[in-house]
Design a protein around this motif. Structure first.
Motif, PDB file in Angstrom:
ATOM      1  N   THR A 266      27.343 -16.203 -27.535  1.00 27.91           N
ATOM      2  CA  THR A 266      27.598 -15.166 -26.536  1.00 27.91           C
ATOM      3  C   THR A 266      26.970 -13.836 -26.964  1.00 27.91           C
ATOM      4  O   THR A 266      26.319 -13.142 -26.179  1.00 27.91           O
ATOM      5  N   HIS A 267      27.151 -13.478 -28.234  1.00 26.80           N
ATOM      6  CA  HIS A 267      26.557 -12.245 -28.750  1.00 26.80           C
ATOM      7  C   HIS A 267      25.037 -12.328 -28.739  1.00 26.80           C
ATOM      8  O   HIS A 267      24.347 -11.331 -28.469  1.00 26.80           O
ATOM      9  N   LEU A 268      24.510 -13.521 -29.047  1.00 26.73           N
ATOM     10  CA  LEU A 268      23.061 -13.686 -29.054  1.00 26.73           C
ATOM     11  C   LEU A 268      22.477 -13.428 -27.674  1.00 26.73           C
ATOM     12  O   LEU A 268      21.480 -12.712 -27.520  1.00 26.73           O
ATOM     13  N   LEU A 269      23.085 -13.985 -26.664  1.00 26.13           N
ATOM     14  CA  LEU A 269      22.598 -13.782 -25.294  1.00 26.13           C
ATOM     15  C   LEU A 269      22.820 -12.351 -24.834  1.00 26.13           C
ATOM     16  O   LEU A 269      21.997 -11.768 -24.124  1.00 26.13           O
ATOM     17  N   GLU A 279      19.759   2.102 -29.621  1.00 22.77           N
ATOM     18  CA  GLU A 279      20.931   1.672 -28.880  1.00 22.77           C
ATOM     19  C   GLU A 279      22.120   1.392 -29.787  1.00 22.77           C
ATOM     20  O   GLU A 279      23.211   1.122 -29.320  1.00 22.77           O
ATOM     21  N   GLY A 280      21.914   1.421 -31.098  1.00 26.47           N
ATOM     22  CA  GLY A 280      23.022   1.187 -32.016  1.00 26.47           C
ATOM     23  C   GLY A 280      23.886   2.419 -32.156  1.00 26.47           C
ATOM     24  O   GLY A 280      23.561   3.521 -31.711  1.00 26.47           O
ATOM     25  N   ASN A 281      25.042   2.245 -32.820  1.00 19.15           N
ATOM     26  CA  ASN A 281      25.962   3.338 -33.057  1.00 19.15           C
ATOM     27  C   ASN A 281      25.890   3.769 -34.508  1.00 19.15           C
ATOM     28  O   ASN A 281      25.665   2.959 -35.402  1.00 19.15           O
ATOM     29  N   GLY A 282      26.083   5.062 -34.746  1.00 20.75           N
ATOM     30  CA  GLY A 282      26.140   5.549 -36.108  1.00 20.75           C
ATOM     31  C   GLY A 282      27.478   5.204 -36.741  1.00 20.75           C
ATOM     32  O   GLY A 282      28.528   5.239 -36.098  1.00 20.75           O
ATOM     33  N   GLN A 283      27.445   4.866 -38.040  1.00 17.99           N
ATOM     34  CA  GLN A 283      28.648   4.474 -38.754  1.00 17.99           C
ATOM     35  C   GLN A 283      28.475   4.840 -40.221  1.00 17.99           C
ATOM     36  O   GLN A 283      27.368   4.731 -40.760  1.00 17.99           O
ATOM     37  N   PRO A 284      29.550   5.280 -40.900  1.00 17.45           N
ATOM     38  CA  PRO A 284      29.440   5.546 -42.339  1.00 17.45           C
ATOM     39  C   PRO A 284      28.928   4.319 -43.076  1.00 17.45           C
ATOM     40  O   PRO A 284      29.341   3.187 -42.806  1.00 17.45           O
ATOM     41  N   VAL A 285      28.032   4.539 -44.007  1.00 17.07           N
ATOM     42  CA  VAL A 285      27.341   3.430 -44.642  1.00 17.07           C
ATOM     43  C   VAL A 285      28.293   2.541 -45.433  1.00 17.07           C
ATOM     44  O   VAL A 285      28.122   1.309 -45.482  1.00 17.07           O
ATOM     45  N   ASP A 286      29.345   3.122 -46.074  1.00 15.92           N
ATOM     46  CA  ASP A 286      30.271   2.288 -46.845  1.00 15.92           C
ATOM     47  C   ASP A 286      31.084   1.377 -45.934  1.00 15.92           C
ATOM     48  O   ASP A 286      31.311   0.202 -46.251  1.00 15.92           O
ATOM     49  N   LEU A 287      31.506   1.896 -44.776  1.00 18.42           N
ATOM     50  CA  LEU A 287      32.268   1.078 -43.841  1.00 18.42           C
ATOM     51  C   LEU A 287      31.391  -0.005 -43.224  1.00 18.42           C
ATOM     52  O   LEU A 287      31.818  -1.160 -43.058  1.00 18.42           O
ATOM     53  N   ARG A 322      23.544  -4.864 -34.351  1.00 19.11           N
ATOM     54  CA  ARG A 322      23.676  -6.269 -34.724  1.00 19.11           C
ATOM     55  C   ARG A 322      22.425  -6.756 -35.454  1.00 19.11           C
ATOM     56  O   ARG A 322      22.503  -7.611 -36.338  1.00 19.11           O
ATOM     57  N   LEU A 323      21.260  -6.194 -35.091  1.00 17.95           N
ATOM     58  CA  LEU A 323      20.031  -6.590 -35.772  1.00 17.95           C
ATOM     59  C   LEU A 323      20.093  -6.247 -37.256  1.00 17.95           C
ATOM     60  O   LEU A 323      19.712  -7.054 -38.114  1.00 17.95           O
ATOM     61  N   LEU A 324      20.564  -5.036 -37.580  1.00 17.26           N
ATOM     62  CA  LEU A 324      20.611  -4.619 -38.969  1.00 17.26           C
ATOM     63  C   LEU A 324      21.658  -5.404 -39.752  1.00 17.26           C
ATOM     64  O   LEU A 324      21.405  -5.874 -40.868  1.00 17.26           O
ATOM     65  N   LEU A 393      12.561 -12.205 -40.608  1.00 21.41           N
ATOM     66  CA  LEU A 393      13.234 -11.399 -39.595  1.00 21.41           C
ATOM     67  C   LEU A 393      13.973 -10.226 -40.224  1.00 21.41           C
ATOM     68  O   LEU A 393      13.996  -9.121 -39.675  1.00 21.41           O
ATOM     69  N   ALA A 394      14.605 -10.457 -41.392  1.00 18.58           N
ATOM     70  CA  ALA A 394      15.321  -9.370 -42.057  1.00 18.58           C
ATOM     71  C   ALA A 394      14.359  -8.243 -42.424  1.00 18.58           C
ATOM     72  O   ALA A 394      14.631  -7.061 -42.174  1.00 18.58           O
ATOM     73  N   ASN A 395      13.222  -8.600 -43.013  1.00 18.23           N
ATOM     74  CA  ASN A 395      12.255  -7.586 -43.418  1.00 18.23           C
ATOM     75  C   ASN A 395      11.686  -6.856 -42.203  1.00 18.23           C
ATOM     76  O   ASN A 395      11.549  -5.626 -42.206  1.00 18.23           O
ATOM     77  N   THR A 396      11.375  -7.601 -41.143  1.00 20.31           N
ATOM     78  CA  THR A 396      10.807  -6.979 -39.942  1.00 20.31           C
ATOM     79  C   THR A 396      11.795  -6.026 -39.289  1.00 20.31           C
ATOM     80  O   THR A 396      11.444  -4.899 -38.895  1.00 20.31           O
ATOM     81  N   ASN A 397      13.051  -6.450 -39.163  1.00 21.94           N
ATOM     82  CA  ASN A 397      14.050  -5.593 -38.529  1.00 21.94           C
ATOM     83  C   ASN A 397      14.344  -4.354 -39.358  1.00 21.94           C
ATOM     84  O   ASN A 397      14.480  -3.243 -38.827  1.00 21.94           O
TER      85      ASN A 397
END
Length: 432
Positions: A266-269, A279-287, A322-324, A393-397
């Motif tokens: 579902t998340h993939l689609l 389009e991502g959200n900012g979040q503290p790096v430790d969390l 989600r990509l990261l 994919l990890a390196n590209t993203n």
């Protein structure tokens, strides 16, 4: 970066900047030579006209300096016009100082060499016709050197020595300037070729990612139906043998795994259209990292690991998409597959970057893996154990976020995956 920081980004701007610098060298050289001729040899030349010509070249070069401050593209006609200014100034100076008998007449080769290096062929042929015409004109029209105060023998020796010395100076100056200009031009061409190569590589990677995304979306649609069928059947089985505790426990595990697979699909689609990093959200790096590790624990509960982190407080902000997070999960899974006992995770951050090291205690990377790690569809795992796209994919993203991934062997054994991602200190109102 200096006053030419904007124009330096284009090859044509760099070429005009180099021409500006070469013209400064030429003007300084002219002042030195004419000053030596006036003070040491004491030739009677039209010094007023010569000084005015050198001054006009300096003024035109000043306007070139002003032009370099603006980000307008340098066109071929403009660069050709700049070279014509140098040819005109050289022709005037030669006219006032012996014409074709002046040993510095071979300096006509300088603008011709620059035109051949930088400009298209028709501009080069145009410059060749112009310089030949100027040389031919100076065979007949020029102000000769004065020799009234010398006898015939002294005049002949003076002309010969002056010509030989001038030829030597011309050769030295031409060699230095041409070598310097051509070397810099070759460096610019190599830089351009490298950038073109990187662009082609990025385009190829984008095509591969699009192909993988298309296949993944198709697979998700195809898997949704059998998973739904399995969920229905396991639900019916759960209503049977209610008194069998072990059977009920196994059915619950199976239903949980099916539910997890359906959520992943579902998340993939849902994320298939997320093509922009913003389009991502900012979040503290430790969390953010703790959430990724918690999810990894659910996926790989049997893997033993340690995690150490350090950094400034409050923690800086990282782009949470989600990509990261999936990219880091791929790297953690690779380390888990390679490890025999323990995976060691260390993280640290400062005001600019987040560093993540994932250490495994496996056998390390063989020669083939060192050469091809990160390439699509390359895997060092056994048949059926990997597809060879996780690290790619990890390196590209991660590169899309301005970061990078390095994979290398550790001296004490095993491999290290080092991830670097830029962070920021902007505040975020995202509810966590």
């Amino acid at each position: 970066m200096g006053i030419f920081s904007i124009l330096n980004q284009s090859p044509s701007g760099k070429n005009l900047q180099r021409l500006f610098q070469l013209r400064i060298i030429a003007i300084v050289f002219q002042i030195i030579v004419f000053g030596a001729v006036h003070s040491l040899i004491e030739l009677e030349l039209p010094w007023t006209a010569i000084i005015l010509t050198v001054f006009m070249l300096a003024v035109l070069n000043f306007f070139t300096w002003v032009r370099l401050r603006y980000p307008w593209p340098v066109t071929y006609p403009e660069f050709f016009t700049q070279l014509l200014i140098d040819v005109a100034g050289l022709t005037a100076l030669l006219y006032f100082s012996g014409g074709s008998t002046n040993p510095f007449i071979s300096l006509y080769l300088l603008p011709l060499t620059i035109a051949a290096t930088v400009l298209p062929w028709h501009y080069t042929w145009g410059m060749a016709v112009i310089t030949i015409s100027c040389y031919t004109l100076l065979l007949f029209k020029y102000i000769p050197f004065p020799h009234d105060h010398l006898d015939d023998h002294s005049r002949h020796m003076f002309e010969f020595n002056l010509h030989v010395s001038g030829m030597w100076l011309t050769f030295v100056l031409s060699t230095l300037l041409i070598t310097s200009f051509v070397v810099r031009m070759n460096a610019s061409i190599r830089d351009r070729d490298k950038e073109l190569s990187r662009s082609r590589e990025r385009a190829l990677q984008n095509e591969q990612i699009i192909a993988l995304g298309t296949l993944a979306a198709g697979a998700a649609h195809e898997l949704s139906t059998p998973l739904s069928t399995m969920a229905i059947i396991t639900g019916e089985l759960q209503q049977e043998s209610l008194e069998n505790t072990e059977f009920q426990h196994n059915i619950r595990i199976l239903r949980d795994q099916i539910s997890h697979c359906k959520q992943t699909l579902t998340h993939l689609l849902a994320d298939a259209g997320q093509t922009r990093v913003e389009e991502g959200n900012g979040q503290p790096v430790d969390l953010f990292l703790q959430q990724v590790i918690d999810k990894w624990q659910l996926i790989r509960p049997s893997v033993k690991f340690t995690h150490q982190c350090e950094g400034t407080k409050p923690a800086p902000i990282i782009m949470n998409t989600r990509l990261l997070s999936q990219s880091i999960l791929n790297l953690l899974n690779n380390a888990a597959d390679a490890s025999t006992r323990l995976v060691t995770i260390t993280s640290r951050w400062d005001e600019k970057q987040f560093h993540l090291e994932i250490l495994d205690d496996g056998t390390g990377l063989n020669t083939e893996a060192v050469e091809h790690a990160g390439e699509p569809f390359f895997t060092s795992k056994g048949p059926g154990q990997g597809f060879g796209i996780g690290l790619f994919l990890a390196n590209t993203n991660i590169e899309r976020f301005g970061g990078n991934v390095r994979l290398f062997n550790r001296p004490e054994g095993g491999a290290c995956t080092h991830v670097t991602i830029p962070v920021s200190h902007r505040t975020t109102s995202t509810s966590l």
